[in-house]
Design a protein around this motif. Structure first.
Motif, mmCIF file in Angstrom:
data_model
loop_
_atom_site.group_PDB
_atom_site.id
_atom_site.type_symbol
_atom_site.label_atom_id
_atom_site.label_comp_id
_atom_site.label_asym_id
_atom_site.label_seq_id
_atom_site.Cartn_x
_atom_site.Cartn_y
_atom_site.Cartn_z
ATOM 1 N N LYS A 1 0.870 -1.181 0.000
ATOM 2 C CA LYS A 1 0.000 0.000 0.000
ATOM 3 C C LYS A 1 0.904 1.228 0.000
ATOM 4 N N MET A 2 0.803 2.022 -1.062
ATOM 5 C CA MET A 2 1.745 3.127 -1.276
ATOM 6 C C MET A 2 0.995 4.406 -1.598
ATOM 7 N N TYR A 3 1.314 5.471 -0.859
ATOM 8 C CA TYR A 3 0.690 6.781 -1.080
ATOM 9 C C TYR A 3 1.784 7.781 -1.435
ATOM 10 N N VAL A 4 1.582 8.495 -2.541
ATOM 11 C CA VAL A 4 2.546 9.504 -2.995
ATOM 12 C C VAL A 4 1.820 10.840 -3.140
ATOM 13 N N CYS A 5 2.327 11.856 -2.474
ATOM 14 C CA CYS A 5 1.696 13.173 -2.555
ATOM 15 C C CYS A 5 1.790 13.716 -3.982
ATOM 16 N N GLY A 6 0.630 14.083 -4.523
ATOM 17 C CA GLY A 6 0.566 14.603 -5.874
ATOM 18 C C GLY A 6 0.611 16.121 -5.896
ATOM 19 N N PRO A 7 0.384 16.729 -7.065
ATOM 20 C CA PRO A 7 0.559 18.176 -7.220
ATOM 21 C C PRO A 7 -0.662 18.982 -6.787
ATOM 22 N N THR A 8 -0.416 20.253 -6.499
ATOM 23 C CA THR A 8 -1.482 21.246 -6.401
ATOM 24 C C THR A 8 -1.665 21.808 -7.807
ATOM 25 N N VAL A 9 -2.848 21.617 -8.386
ATOM 26 C CA VAL A 9 -3.017 21.793 -9.832
ATOM 27 C C VAL A 9 -3.489 23.214 -10.186
ATOM 28 N N TYR A 10 -2.535 24.156 -10.093
ATOM 29 C CA TYR A 10 -2.830 25.539 -10.455
ATOM 30 C C TYR A 10 -1.970 26.021 -11.609
ATOM 31 N N ASN A 11 -1.065 25.138 -12.102
ATOM 32 C CA ASN A 11 -0.168 25.488 -13.206
ATOM 33 C C ASN A 11 0.386 24.187 -13.780
ATOM 34 N N TYR A 12 1.170 24.311 -14.869
ATOM 35 C CA TYR A 12 1.885 23.153 -15.384
ATOM 36 C C TYR A 12 2.930 22.716 -14.353
ATOM 37 N N ILE A 13 3.247 21.420 -14.317
ATOM 38 C CA ILE A 13 4.243 20.949 -13.361
ATOM 39 C C ILE A 13 5.647 21.354 -13.824
ATOM 40 N N HIS A 14 6.515 21.630 -12.836
ATOM 41 C CA HIS A 14 7.906 21.931 -13.148
ATOM 42 C C HIS A 14 8.755 20.681 -12.929
ATOM 43 N N ILE A 15 10.022 20.791 -13.225
ATOM 44 C CA ILE A 15 10.898 19.615 -13.167
ATOM 45 C C ILE A 15 10.999 19.067 -11.741
ATOM 46 N N GLY A 16 10.824 19.964 -10.740
ATOM 47 C CA GLY A 16 10.823 19.494 -9.351
ATOM 48 C C GLY A 16 9.633 18.612 -9.043
ATOM 49 N N ASN A 17 8.468 18.897 -9.653
ATOM 50 C CA ASN A 17 7.290 18.023 -9.504
ATOM 51 C C ASN A 17 7.493 16.710 -10.253
ATOM 52 N N ALA A 18 8.230 16.785 -11.365
ATOM 53 C CA ALA A 18 8.433 15.597 -12.192
ATOM 54 C C ALA A 18 9.307 14.562 -11.494
ATOM 55 N N ARG A 19 10.233 15.032 -10.652
ATOM 56 C CA ARG A 19 11.149 14.074 -10.022
ATOM 57 C C ARG A 19 10.422 13.049 -9.160
ATOM 58 N N PRO A 20 9.579 13.443 -8.206
ATOM 59 C CA PRO A 20 8.872 12.395 -7.441
ATOM 60 C C PRO A 20 7.949 11.552 -8.304
ATOM 61 N N ALA A 21 7.334 12.159 -9.322
ATOM 62 C CA ALA A 21 6.457 11.380 -10.202
ATOM 63 C C ALA A 21 7.237 10.258 -10.871
ATOM 64 N N ILE A 22 8.437 10.582 -11.376
ATOM 65 C CA ILE A 22 9.280 9.591 -12.068
ATOM 66 C C ILE A 22 9.882 8.608 -11.069
ATOM 67 N N VAL A 23 10.441 9.135 -9.983
ATOM 68 C CA VAL A 23 11.130 8.285 -9.003
ATOM 69 C C VAL A 23 10.187 7.246 -8.410
ATOM 70 N N PHE A 24 9.017 7.677 -7.949
ATOM 71 C CA PHE A 24 8.154 6.739 -7.248
ATOM 72 C C PHE A 24 7.347 5.869 -8.210
ATOM 73 N N ASP A 25 7.189 6.313 -9.459
ATOM 74 C CA ASP A 25 6.687 5.413 -10.496
ATOM 75 C C ASP A 25 7.677 4.271 -10.697
ATOM 76 N N THR A 26 8.976 4.601 -10.658
ATOM 77 C CA THR A 26 10.012 3.578 -10.821
ATOM 78 C C THR A 26 10.043 2.628 -9.624
ATOM 79 N N VAL A 27 9.885 3.174 -8.414
ATOM 80 C CA VAL A 27 9.801 2.318 -7.221
ATOM 81 C C VAL A 27 8.630 1.354 -7.363
ATOM 82 N N ARG A 28 7.503 1.878 -7.789
ATOM 83 C CA ARG A 28 6.320 1.030 -7.998
ATOM 84 C C ARG A 28 6.607 -0.063 -9.028
#
Length: 465
Positions: A25-52
């Motif tokens: 059971k894995m929970y990853v904090c997602g973005p606050t959606v008020y703009n396009y994501i920046h590279i800092g938002n992309a890092r956890p998305a990529i990293v924890f997708d890879t962990v999964r």
């Protein structure tokens, strides 16, 4: 072999033992959606997708939840500036988020809950905290009694006294203690709101994740993950809320990825040095950005600039070329010999090394080094003109297995902007010459590359689908 991961809670590597055998059971904090994501938002998305992906590769069934914060001060500000309502802003940038992370090779979560769709459970959560005297209402706001939770600070490894230094009660706040934080905020004039026992308002940021993690994953989860910047106060406050409510451990393991620097300076919106993924993938193949992110261990800081990305491209292309050379040899050879056990063993050894590196706190940097070793061995095999079909297929299969774990797809050729524009121009000429078969063929080719064309009165536009 057991997977070991670095647990922020204990500040050491620990063997991974899930709550239920073969399930995570894995929970990853997602973005606050008020703009396009920046590279800092992309890092956890990529990293924890890879962990999964790696956990699934190792045989676990992963229930992966990643939320959207679709109501927040930042969303309200963006809506006011753009003259739109909050739901419209949120919907637009949720769609943009999916486009960007899909291009980066991230799989969709099992569930992507939104705050606005879970308001009832958030209000119930807050009500229970009030009943337990862990929270109090003050003129329409609700605050958490931080000092009442005796273990507060255990994730950030700070004492209450250390945390109190520098805190103060802001003008308009009705806290009983500077350390208390908002669970519910009374609506200001003209703001979006929901009805609650304390009046019209909306939830605070921290309570949202506690409530949604509990709803979709239960009282205790295996892994909670996010960027290093979320460890305090966001994740610290989640622990306080959740464990006060249930009396149980909220998460066994806490994973946090490091910061991204831009030209050796910490990325910051106040400095104006943040880079949007939306812009990067217009100039560079999305797979290159993913490869770049994974080329550094997830807990370490990573420095970004165009020169570094260009150097990363050369390494990625070396691996892609090795893979394509193997495919070409397999397709072009008509007289392939029997397999060679020595080469099969070498490939198996590399597979085991890859697993050993990933078992050690998901070390993608060292795992990529194994890919380069695989490439080197494949090149050596082809140069020596060995033509065992079994060995070539084994090399190809190993490339595909290991790159799939990292979310890379070497079989997929990604077009760059210049190539796309050239094909669009070719299609325009074909239409002018009434060669509609060629025009349709180009459209289909681009569609296969996830490029969507739109013919408008102002000309042909394109976007990555």
């Amino acid at each position: 072999m057991a997977i070991k991961l670095y647990n922020t809670l204990t500040r050491q590597k620990e063997e991974f033992h899930p709550l239920e055998e073969n399930k995570v059971k894995m929970y990853v904090c997602g973005p606050t959606v008020y703009n396009y994501i920046h590279i800092g938002n992309a890092r956890p998305a990529i990293v924890f997708d890879t962990v999964r992906r790696y956990l699934e590769f190792r045989g676990y069934e992963v229930q992966y939840v990643s939320n959207f914060t679709d109501v927040d001060d930042k969303l309200i500000k963006a809506a006011n500036e753009l003259g739109e309502d909050v739901p419209s802003i949120a919907e637009r940038f949720i769609e943009a988020y999916f486009e960007d992370v899909s291009a980066l090779g991230c799989k969709k979560a099992t569930v992507h809950p939104r705050v606005t769709e879970n308001m009832d459970i958030i209000i119930d959560f807050i009500s229970t905290l009030i009943e337990k005297d862990y929270a109090y209402e003050a003129d329409g706001d609700v605050y958490y009694r931080t000092r009442k939770f005796e273990e507060y600070g255990k994730l950030s490894h700070q004492s209450i006294d250390e945390l109190r230094l520098g805190t103060r009660i802001e003008v308009g706040e009705k806290k009983q203690d500077p350390l208390d934080f908002a669970l519910w905020k009374a609506a200001k004039e003209g703001e979006i709101y929901w009805d609650s026992p304390w009046g019209k308002g909306r939830p605070g940021w921290h309570i949202e994740c506690s409530a949604m993690a509990r709803k979709y994953l239960g009282d205790t989860i295996d892994i909670h993950a996010g960027g290093q910047d979320l460890a305090f106060p966001h994740h610290e406050n989640e622990i306080a809320q959740s464990e006060a409510l249930t009396g149980k451990t909220f998460a066994k393991y806490w994973l946090h990825n490091g910061y991204i620097n831009i030209d050796n300076e910490k990325m910051s919106k106040s400095l104006g040095n943040f880079v949007l993924v939306h812009d990067i993938i217009k100039k560079h193949a999305p797979q290159l950005l993913r490869f770049f992110i994974l080329s550094v261990h997830y807990r370490h800081p990573i420095n970004y600039n165009d020169e570094i990305l260009e150097n990363t491209r050369k390494g990625l292309e070396r691996l892609q070329t090795s893979y394509m050379n193997l495919k070409h040899r397999l397709e072009s050879s008509t007289n392939l010999t029997d397999h060679d056990e020595e080469w099969i063993r070498k490939i198996k050894d590399l597979n085991e090394t890859f697993i050993r590196e990933m078992d050690d706190d998901f070390n993608t940097a060292n795992a990529i080094a194994v890919l380069f070793d695989l490439s080197k061995q494949a090149n050596l095999y082809l140069v020596e003109k060995n033509t065992s079909q079994t060995v070539i297929q084994a090399f190809i299969r190993e490339f595909e297995n290991l790159t799939s774990v990292l979310g890379l797809d070497f079989a997929k050729e990604e077009l760059l902007d210049e190539e796309i524009e050239a094909l669009i121009q070719q299609r325009i000429e074909a239409r002018k010459n009434r060669d509609f078969a060629l025009a349709d063929r180009i459209r289909d080719e681009l569609k296969d590359q996830n490029i969507i064309l739109e013919d408008t009165a102002q000309g042909t536009r394109w976007k990555r689908g």
